[in-house]
Enzyme design. Structure first.
Site, short mmCIF file in Angstrom:
data_model
loop_
_atom_site.label_atom_id
_atom_site.label_comp_id
_atom_site.label_asym_id
_atom_site.label_seq_id
_atom_site.Cartn_x
_atom_site.Cartn_y
_atom_site.Cartn_z
N ARG A 73 5.98 -24.51 35.51
CA ARG A 73 5.69 -25.30 34.37
C ARG A 73 5.87 -26.75 34.57
O ARG A 73 5.99 -27.03 35.48
CB ARG A 73 6.74 -25.49 32.95
CG ARG A 73 6.06 -25.41 31.60
CD ARG A 73 4.96 -24.96 31.28
NE ARG A 73 4.68 -25.48 29.62
CZ ARG A 73 3.87 -24.95 29.31
NH1 ARG A 73 2.77 -24.82 29.35
NH2 ARG A 73 3.33 -25.70 27.82
N ASP A 99 1.41 -30.28 24.91
CA ASP A 99 2.32 -29.27 24.06
C ASP A 99 2.96 -29.57 23.94
O ASP A 99 4.10 -28.86 23.63
CB ASP A 99 2.06 -27.74 25.65
CG ASP A 99 1.09 -26.88 25.24
OD1 ASP A 99 -0.61 -26.74 24.73
OD2 ASP A 99 1.51 -25.91 26.65
N SER A 152 5.87 -23.53 25.64
CA SER A 152 4.97 -22.88 26.02
C SER A 152 4.89 -21.57 24.97
O SER A 152 6.47 -21.78 24.28
CB SER A 152 4.77 -22.30 27.56
OG SER A 152 3.92 -21.10 27.94
N SER A 153 3.64 -21.26 24.85
CA SER A 153 3.64 -19.51 24.22
C SER A 153 3.88 -18.95 25.23
O SER A 153 3.88 -17.33 24.67
CB SER A 153 2.77 -19.99 22.80
OG SER A 153 3.19 -20.65 22.06
N GLY A 200 -3.91 -17.54 25.12
CA GLY A 200 -4.01 -16.89 22.99
C GLY A 200 -3.43 -18.20 22.69
O GLY A 200 -3.39 -18.04 21.42
N GLY A 201 -2.88 -18.71 23.31
CA GLY A 201 -2.15 -20.29 22.82
C GLY A 201 -0.93 -19.83 21.85
O GLY A 201 -0.66 -18.56 22.14
N THR A 255 -5.84 -20.37 28.52
CA THR A 255 -4.74 -19.55 29.72
C THR A 255 -5.39 -17.93 30.16
O THR A 255 -5.97 -17.72 29.26
CB THR A 255 -3.09 -18.42 28.72
OG1 THR A 255 -3.41 -19.68 28.26
CG2 THR A 255 -2.18 -18.07 29.09
#
Length: 580
Positions: free
Chosen positions: A105, A438, A463-464, A484-485, A391
């Site tokens: 990240r 984010d 994050s997702s 997909g966020g 993503t």
């Protein structure tokens, strides 16, 4: 102030009322994919050229991690809207005995402050925040892949870059999806480097089939292949990244020292029992595993449906509200925000989830507030919902049964729309991320308390991303993930339920229609995929519905008979599964 906050009061959630869902990238069509099965090894990735590059590495004797490096480098060339060396990733690896988790990240620069995205005391509009030098975090993908390769690679590091370098020099044909996204993105062409690469003299996106060459990207990769990650984090490449971010009309604060200081992290994976399997994923700063398992567990508090009937759809919506409320309250970089009760598993404790499930009734609840999984109340304010974006996901199994699930991102489609040529002076280059958006743009909630996921120097934004490995006993049975966020989480909940609970084959499970809610007032249905009767039944329960394209990008490999693997590639994107 850096630190771990607990104790004190309990606030209210800020309700997000958006006019449209948070699509990771625009939709570009739907093309049915044939089911595929492989005996020894396989790659499932978002672009055919990237998948073939990974398979070539496997056939040369490479490991799953070796193949992941090759796939990522090609994706950065052919799918630049979604991921690349200017971004970050989360990678899960299974070595046949144990599970490893790697965090790439991005980090906030040392000069970043909680007020980074404030203007006159108010959060700036998201579009301005994204399309700026401020939004770029220090990229982590290159450093993390080098660490994973050092520990799990078989082939020489330089060998893994050959497919991407060759494609960048020879060129590749622009696909319909890339053309669609280029044509629809007015901001990208404002960057001179990107405009010269992707558009003609009149500013029109190059057509489908146009052979695109990217010599600067090839040169940067050649340097990394020869010198390792130091060629990216120091020297001309680092200097060019900083120069371009600081030259932006909304200049960033990243320095060359920030790049040189970046370190990927090896983290303990989170594994949770669900039904007859064990699901493993990333802990914070990813919210993916915890929020996914909360959603799945809240769906399992009554006898499960054997199909996605109206009652199950209602329960999915309500479970999502409760899970996303906890996500907004608690989940952030664990170096800066402590878990409730100092244990992230507190959010998945059976007694706590039973308490939360009792809130689900026959009618739609209003946006939920967070629960209290530990005796101490949180000192944080919940974060208001905001955009999270582009993503890609990679699933790989090698001939030894070792596996990689890697979700990788530059955040928005085409990141912050700033392209670096790495100081090469050549045409093209790579795009930089906007991952710092984010973070919560507003550092405090309406009640003045700090938001856990606020900007702080050196911090990793929430994050997702939800790379997932599934085990039955000690046997790996599924490698999966999706872009997909925040919609990654309901996308994966639907896929895993269809495949693992209802027994739907992996490819068909990836094609299931999507329904998402982020704890706001609106429920988003995938346009054209739900019957009038289903919609009427949901409205009768009090749900406010809106229909949109919801372009997931599930890429999965599922164990079928013996040692065989079935591939799944989402029909909403251009991905494929290939193997032997």
């Amino acid at each position: 102030m850096r630190g771990k906050l607990l104790a004190l009061g309990f606030g209210f959630i800020t309700v997000w009322a958006a006019a449209q869902p948070q699509n990771p990238e625009p939709a570009s069509g739907y093309a049915a994919k044939a089911a595929t099965t492989f005996k020894r090894q396989a790659v499932s990735a978002a672009h055919p050229l990237a998948a073939q590059a990974g398979l070539g590495i496997l056939r040369a004797g490479g490991s799953a991690v070796d193949a992941a490096v090759a796939v990522q480098m090609v994706l950065g060339l052919v799918e630049p809207q979604s991921s690349g060396i200017g971004g970050g990733a989360f990678l899960l690896h299974f070595d046949g005995r144990a599970l490893q988790a790697y965090d790439a990240r991005e980090t906030a620069p040392a000069a970043a402050t909680p007020e980074l995205f404030l203007r006159d005391g108010r959060a700036m509009p998201m579009r301005e925040a994204v399309q700026s030098g401020l939004s770029a975090g220090v990229p982590g993908a290159v450093a993390m892949l080098a660490l994973a390769h050092e520990r799990h690679g078989r082939l020489a590091w330089a060998r893994l870059f050959e497919p991407a370098i060759d494609l960048a020099e020879r060129g590749f044909a622009i696909t319909p999806r890339l053309h669609t996204l280029l044509a629809g993105d007015a901001a990208l062409k404002r960057d001179a480097q990107a405009r010269a690469l992707y558009y003609d003299a009149a500013g029109q996106a190059h057509p489908v089939g146009h052979v695109l060459r990217n010599p600067a990207y090839a040169a940067v990769l050649r340097g990394i292949a020869k010198q390792g990650p130091a060629a990216f984090y120091r020297g001309e490449v680092a200097a060019d990244i900083v120069r371009r971010l600081r030259a932006h009309e909304r200049p960033g604060v990243m320095t060359e020292a920030d790049l040189a200081a970046y370190r990927p992290l090896a983290r303990a994976p989170l594994c949770t029992a669900w039904r007859a399997v064990r699901l493993c994923g990333m802990g914070p700063p990813s919210s993916g595993h915890i929020t996914l398992l909360q959603t799945l567990s809240l769906l399992e508090t009554e006898p499960p449906a054997d199909q996605a009937n109206e009652a199950w759809l209602h329960r999915l919506i309500e479970a999502s509200k409760l899970a996303f409320a906890d996500r907004a309250q608690y989940l952030a970089d664990p170096a800066f925000a402590a878990a409730p009760g100092d244990d992230w598993q507190s959010l998945l404790a059976p007694d706590y989830l039973r308490e939360r499930a009792a809130l689900i009734g026959p009618r739609a609840m209003p946006p939920a507030t967070a629960g209290q999984p530990a005796p101490q109340r949180s000192a944080f304010a919940p974060q208001a919902q905001q955009l999270e974006s582009g993503t890609s996901h990679i699933s790989i199994v090698d001939a030894d049964g070792h596996a990689v699930a890697m979700t990788t991102s530059v955040e928005s489609a085409f990141g912050n729309r700033v392209m670096s040529d790495g100081g090469t002076g050549l045409g093209g280059g790579f795009l930089l991320n906007n991952q710092l958006t984010d973070f919560s743009l507003a550092p405090t909630g309406a009640d003045g308390r700090p938001v856990a996921n606020r900007v702080e120097p050196g911090k990793r934004p929430r994050s997702s991303m939800t790379p997932t490995l599934v085990f039955q006993g000690d046997r790996l049975v599924l490698v999966a993930g999706s872009p997909g966020g925040p919609a990654i989480i309901p996308f994966m909940a639907r896929f895993l339920t269809a495949h693992l609970a209802w027994g739907i084959p992996a490819q068909a499970a990836a094609e299931q229609p999507h329904l998402v809610n982020f704890n706001g007032p609106d429920v988003y249905l995938e346009a054209g995929r739900f019957t009038p009767a289903e919609k009427d039944a949901l409205r009768a329960r009090g749900h406010k519905l809106a229909e949109f394209a919801l372009p997931s990008g599930i890429q999965a490999l599922s164990r079928v008979q013996g040692s065989d693997w079935a591939g799944a590639a989402d029909p909403r994107r251009e991905g494929v599964s290939v193997g032997d």
